[in-house]
Design an enzyme around this catalytic site. Structure first.
Site, PDB file in Angstrom:
ATOM      1  CD  GLU A   1      -2.880   0.917  -0.030  1.00  0.00           C
ATOM      2  OE1 GLU A   1      -3.313  -0.170  -0.434  1.00  0.00           O
ATOM      3  OE2 GLU A   1      -3.096   1.991  -0.623  1.00  0.00           O
ATOM      4  CB  SER A   2       1.869   3.557  -2.699  1.00  0.00           C
ATOM      5  OG  SER A   2       0.563   3.963  -3.043  1.00  0.00           O
TER       6      SER A   2
ATOM      7  CB  CYS B   1       1.947  -3.236  -7.466  1.00  0.00           C
ATOM      8  SG  CYS B   1       0.159  -3.042  -7.563  1.00  0.00           S
TER       9      CYS B   1
ATOM     10  NE  ARG C   1      -2.511   4.925  -4.375  1.00  0.00           N
ATOM     11  CZ  ARG C   1      -2.942   5.186  -3.142  1.00  0.00           C
ATOM     12  NH1 ARG C   1      -3.225   6.409  -2.781  1.00  0.00           N
ATOM     13  NH2 ARG C   1      -3.074   4.209  -2.276  1.00  0.00           N
TER      14      ARG C   1
ATOM     15  CB  ILE D   1      -2.942  -7.490  -6.291  1.00  0.00           C
ATOM     16  CG1 ILE D   1      -2.588  -8.946  -6.602  1.00  0.00           C
ATOM     17  CG2 ILE D   1      -3.774  -7.397  -5.007  1.00  0.00           C
ATOM     18  CD1 ILE D   1      -1.640  -9.584  -5.595  1.00  0.00           C
ATOM     19  NE  ARG D   2      -7.061  -2.367  -3.237  1.00  0.00           N
ATOM     20  CZ  ARG D   2      -6.201  -1.740  -2.435  1.00  0.00           C
ATOM     21  NH1 ARG D   2      -5.231  -2.394  -1.871  1.00  0.00           N
ATOM     22  NH2 ARG D   2      -6.343  -0.470  -2.210  1.00  0.00           N
TER      23      ARG D   2
ATOM     24  CG  HIS E   1       2.053  -8.080  -7.310  1.00  0.00           C
ATOM     25  ND1 HIS E   1       2.643  -7.666  -6.142  1.00  0.00           N
ATOM     26  CD2 HIS E   1       0.957  -7.320  -7.483  1.00  0.00           C
ATOM     27  CE1 HIS E   1       1.915  -6.700  -5.619  1.00  0.00           C
ATOM     28  NE2 HIS E   1       0.890  -6.463  -6.406  1.00  0.00           N
TER      29      HIS E   1
ATOM     30  CD  GLU F   1       5.805  -9.466  -6.172  1.00  0.00           C
ATOM     31  OE1 GLU F   1       6.090  -9.065  -7.324  1.00  0.00           O
ATOM     32  OE2 GLU F   1       4.893  -8.951  -5.489  1.00  0.00           O
TER      33      GLU F   1
HETATM   34  N1  GLN Z   1      -3.473  -0.161  -4.522  1.00  0.00           N
HETATM   35  C1  GLN Z   1      -2.155  -0.076  -3.970  1.00  0.00           C
HETATM   36  C2  GLN Z   1      -1.686   1.367  -3.886  1.00  0.00           C
HETATM   37  O1  GLN Z   1      -2.328   2.235  -4.350  1.00  0.00           O
HETATM   38  C3  GLN Z   1      -1.186  -0.902  -4.780  1.00  0.00           C
HETATM   39  C4  GLN Z   1      -1.570  -2.354  -4.750  1.00  0.00           C
HETATM   40  C5  GLN Z   1      -0.436  -3.304  -4.787  1.00  0.00           C
HETATM   41  O2  GLN Z   1       0.741  -2.956  -4.569  1.00  0.00           O
HETATM   42  N2  GLN Z   1      -0.746  -4.545  -5.022  1.00  0.00           N
HETATM   43  O3  GLN Z   1      -0.660   1.629  -3.336  1.00  0.00           O
END
Ligand code: GLN
Length: 190
Positions: free
Chosen positions: A47-48, A77, A104, A132-133, A168, A170
């Site tokens: 989560e940035s 991400c 984002r 993922i998101r 991702h 990884e």
């Molecule tokens: N949604 C996250 C963000 O805005 C990033 C998601 C992720 O790293 N898988 O930071």
């Protein structure tokens, strides 16, 4: 050569394992001064905005900003969001090392997470990409090279020593993206 993996939040352990499986030495970075002992940095997903909160303490942000101006960095991400020059939805501070604009959480609810096959210029055919998101790269600067696309949009980019993926690598069994980063660290700019 030692690769640092930023380990304040997110899936840093999977990156560390992938890098080591490819023969790299790694160090988890939890404090700004630990950057002095590494030659490159991987900024994981997570989560940035949470990572930023940690970085804002003790001069970590400034130190990392200076690091990515001169040394290789790979962000995935949330890590890509942190490396980007411009961040939207909502706007937030970033290291500004890569001339891209990201939005984002841009894929909406239904496509929040998916495993896809994306076109790539890396040898070996389509790349398995785990989203993922994910953020979306909405603008790339003229010096930014696109290494993979999904539905026509860039998902893996490079500018000089800096690489970023909106997915991702990884979490995939496909090791090509980390291998490419390690190659670029060894060979200098590319
Ligand atoms: N949604 C996250 C963000 O805005 C990033 C998601 C992720 O790293 N898988 O930071």
């Amino acid at each position: 050569m030692r690769i640092g993996v930023l380990a304040i939040q997110g899936d840093f352990e999977a990156h560390r394992q992938r890098l080591e499986s490819l023969g790299a030495q790694t160090a988890l970075i939890r404090k700004p001064e630990e950057l002095d002992a590494v030659d490159a940095i991987v900024i994981p997903g997570g989560e940035s905005s949470t990572m930023l909160k940690f970085l804002e303490r003790g001069g970590f942000f400034e130190k990392l900003c200076a690091f990515v101006k001169t040394k290789p960095a790979f962000g995935t991400c949330a890590g890509a969001i942190l490396l980007a020059k411009d961040v939207g939805n909502p706007p937030q501070a970033s290291l500004g090392a890569l001339d891209i604009q990201v939005r984002r959480n841009a894929y909406g609810r239904q496509l929040e997470s998916s495993i896809r096959r994306s076109e790539t210029t890396l040898p070996g055919g389509p790349l398995e990409t785990v989203f993922i998101r994910a953020p979306r790269i909405v603008r790339i600067g003229k010096d930014v090279e696109v290494l993979a696309t999904d539905q026509g949009l860039p998902v893996l980019v490079r500018q000089g020593k800096i690489m970023a993926a909106t997915f991702h690598p990884e979490l995939s069994s496909d090791t090509r993206v980390h291998a490419e980063f390690l190659r670029s660290v060894k060979n200098g700019t590319k």
